[in-house]
Each structure stands twice: as structure tokens, then as C-alpha cells.
Design an enzyme around this catalytic site. Structure first.
Site, PDB file in Angstrom:
ATOM      1  CD  GLU A 121     -38.285 -78.869  -7.339  1.00  0.00           C
ATOM      2  OE1 GLU A 121     -37.218 -79.150  -6.747  1.00  0.00           O
ATOM      3  OE2 GLU A 121     -38.916 -79.689  -8.017  1.00  0.00           O
TER       4      GLU A 121
ATOM      5  CG  ASP B 128     -36.713 -79.217 -10.947  1.00  0.00           C
ATOM      6  OD1 ASP B 128     -36.356 -78.137 -10.430  1.00  0.00           O
ATOM      7  OD2 ASP B 128     -36.457 -80.325 -10.453  1.00  0.00           O
TER       8      ASP B 128
ATOM      9  CG  ASP C  61     -42.704 -85.404 -12.195  1.00  0.00           C
ATOM     10  OD1 ASP C  61     -42.817 -84.282 -11.667  1.00  0.00           O
ATOM     11  OD2 ASP C  61     -42.331 -86.412 -11.580  1.00  0.00           O
ATOM     12  CG  HIS C  62     -39.009 -83.336 -11.526  1.00  0.00           C
ATOM     13  ND1 HIS C  62     -38.491 -82.345 -10.730  1.00  0.00           N
ATOM     14  CD2 HIS C  62     -39.772 -84.104 -10.712  1.00  0.00           C
ATOM     15  CE1 HIS C  62     -38.914 -82.497  -9.492  1.00  0.00           C
ATOM     16  NE2 HIS C  62     -39.699 -83.557  -9.452  1.00  0.00           N
TER      17      HIS C  62
ATOM     18  CG  ASN D 289     -45.494 -84.838  -7.716  1.00  0.00           C
ATOM     19  OD1 ASN D 289     -46.583 -84.286  -7.770  1.00  0.00           O
ATOM     20  ND2 ASN D 289     -44.491 -84.513  -8.517  1.00  0.00           N
TER      21      ASN D 289
END
Length: 277
Positions: A133, A103, A81-82, A225
Site C-alpha cells: 500500500e 501495509d 488483509d492489512h 475490497n
């Protein structure tokens, strides 16, 4: 069963629901999420923040998530994530992630495209799909006087040039616990979903009113999320547990149950219960 990011998103696209993506921070949150997924028959994404890969925590966490996914009867994707750069992405791939979120939304559009495309090419070599993103999704701590939504034409351009399989968009949400309920731009979600061939993702799911979540899914959101509220569900129960309980495994039982209950609530909200194939 451990599945690829693109494959789990295909389940959601085929039946018009959203995959719950829960952030895991330790073995206990992983257990709670997995118990909820298996009890409800829901496909699920278990994801870990980039910092866990940067600081080395994921070295210990990843084997737990992978083993749980491999032994599960429901589809499970292990997702970064990210991702903040090439180093955490490389570690995530080495540790077994079957999905990568990269991201660079805070950068100018062309730089975001260039850097995301590089990561997509790198992950393609491993057969792993990438979530990008577009339109910076900030935090609830930031002072926002005017919200800037992701433009449809930019989304089309970004997806076609990068090859991402999912796109997180800015539609009024933020990361963290909201001081007041957000107003999700459902019409923009619908426009982007119709315009691009990839799955549309809603970040900042913690604290969004249920009706707005349902409307967002009806408009085309296929992954939502949840990070902050996973933490609160776990920690609230930890702080409420008696200090007289000193055996750590016993102490953690109620906290695991709290995470499970939270995950079950969101699974039902997203309509993913009973959708495992």
C-alpha cells in the site's frame, strides 16, 4: 480451486474486470461469499484482517476457507488483509494463505519500501505474491481536510524496489462506512495503472457509488475490497431475526443468505460474474 494471488489477478488483467475481495469473519460469512461466487461463476478473493491472525481466530477460520476453496469450481485466493507485521504474515503463510497484503503506508516512504521488500522476499520463498500500500488509506472516522493522492512517480519507484504484485493506492476512498459519498480520483488510477506493471487495488469499496466503481475499473482497478458492508449485511439480518429461533444453525440461515445477496450484487458490479476459468 485454491489459486495464487498473482494468478487470480491475471484473470482480471486479461479481461479488464476487477476481482471482488470480501473479508470473512466466521464460517457463516465464508459460506455466503462462496455460495455467491459459485452461483455466479466468479473468481473471488476471501481475505481476513491481520487481527484475526494476531488474536488466534484465523487458526479456526483458515481451515474452513481453505476447504471451501479447494472444493470449489471457481478460482479462490485466500488472502491476508492489512498485515501489520512479520508475525501475522508468518501465521498467514502457515495457515495456507495464497496471497499476502502488507501495509506500512503510514510510515515514511523509505521505511515503507524497506519493510515491504523484506516481506516480499520472505513470501517469495513460499511462492506467495504480496500486495503493498502506498499513500495512506485511512478510515471514515478520521478528519480529512485535504486528501493526499498517491503520486505516479512514487508508485513506479515503490513497485520497482519492492517487487509487489499488487498495489493499493490512495485515490479518495477510506475504510469504513462513509458519511458522504467519496469522490474517487479516476484519472490518477488510470495514470498509475499505465505506469506500473502490477495490478492496482481499490480499498474502502463499501459505499462507493456504483458509477464510480465502474469508472475505476475502466481506468485499471483489478481488485476491490469489501469489508464493512459484509459486516452490515450479516449483522443487520442477525438483529432482525427472531430470538425465538434458538437453534444456531437455523438462526444463521438468513444471515448467510444476506451475505450471499450482498456478494452477488458486488460481483455483478465488478463484472466478475461468469469469468471463472
Amino acid at each position: 480451486m485454491l489459486v495464487k494471488f498473482k494468478d487470480i489477478l491475471s484473470l482480471a488483467e486479461a479481461k479488464s474486470f476487477a476481482i471482488p475481495a470480501f473479508n470473512s469473519y466466521n464460517m457463516e460469512t465464508t459460506i455466503g461469499i462462496m455460495q455467491a461466487a459459485e452461483e455466479s461463476g466468479s473468481p473471488v478473493i476471501i481475505q481476513a484482517y491481520s487481527r484475526l491472525f494476531e488474536y488466534g481466530t484465523a487458526f479456526y477460520l483458515a481451515p474452513t476457507i481453505l476447504k471451501a476453496a479447494e472444493e470449489s469450481k471457481v478460482p479462490v485466493c485466500f488472502h491476508l488483509d492489512h498485515g501489520t507485521g512479520e508475525m501475522p504474515v508468518m501465521r498467514a503463510l502457515r495457515y495456507g494463505c495464497t496471497g499476502i497484503m502488507f501495509d506500512r503506508s503510514s510510515l515514511p516512504f523509505e521505511e515503507n519500501v524497506t519493510q515491504t521488500k523484506r516481506i516480499v522476499d520472505l513470501c517469495d520463498a513460499c511462492g506467495v505474491g504480496v500486495e503493498g500500500e502506498l499513500g495512506h488509506i485511512g478510515t471514515t472516522k478520521e478528519e480529512v481536510t485535504e486528501y493526499v493522492y498517491t503520486e505516479v512517480t512514487d508508485a513506479v519507484n515503490f513497485v520497482s524496489r519492492t517487487g509487489v504484485v499488487a498495489l493499493a493506492i490512495a485515490v479518495g476512498t477510506a475504510h469504513g462506512r462513509y458519511k458522504k459519498a467519496p469522490e474517487v480520483n479516476v484519472s490518477r488510477i488510470a495514470e498509475i495503472h499505465k505506469a506500473i506493471p502490477t495490478s492496482v487495488v481499490l480499498h474502502g469499496g463499501s459505499g462507493i457509488p456504483d458509477e464510480q466503481v465502474r469508472d475505476a475499473i475502466a481506468a485499471g482497478i483489478r481488485k476491490v475490497n469489501f469489508g464493512t458492508d459484509v459486516c452490515y449485511s450479516f449483522l443487520d439480518k442477525v438483529f432482525a431475526t427472531s430470538r425465538e429461533v434458538f437453534a444456531v444453525d437455523v438462526f444463521m440461515r438468513d444471515a448467510i443468505g444476506a451475505v450471499k445477496d450482498f456478494a452477488l450484487e458486488k460481483i455483478r458490479l465488478l463484472g466478475s460474474d461468469g469469468k471463472a476459468e
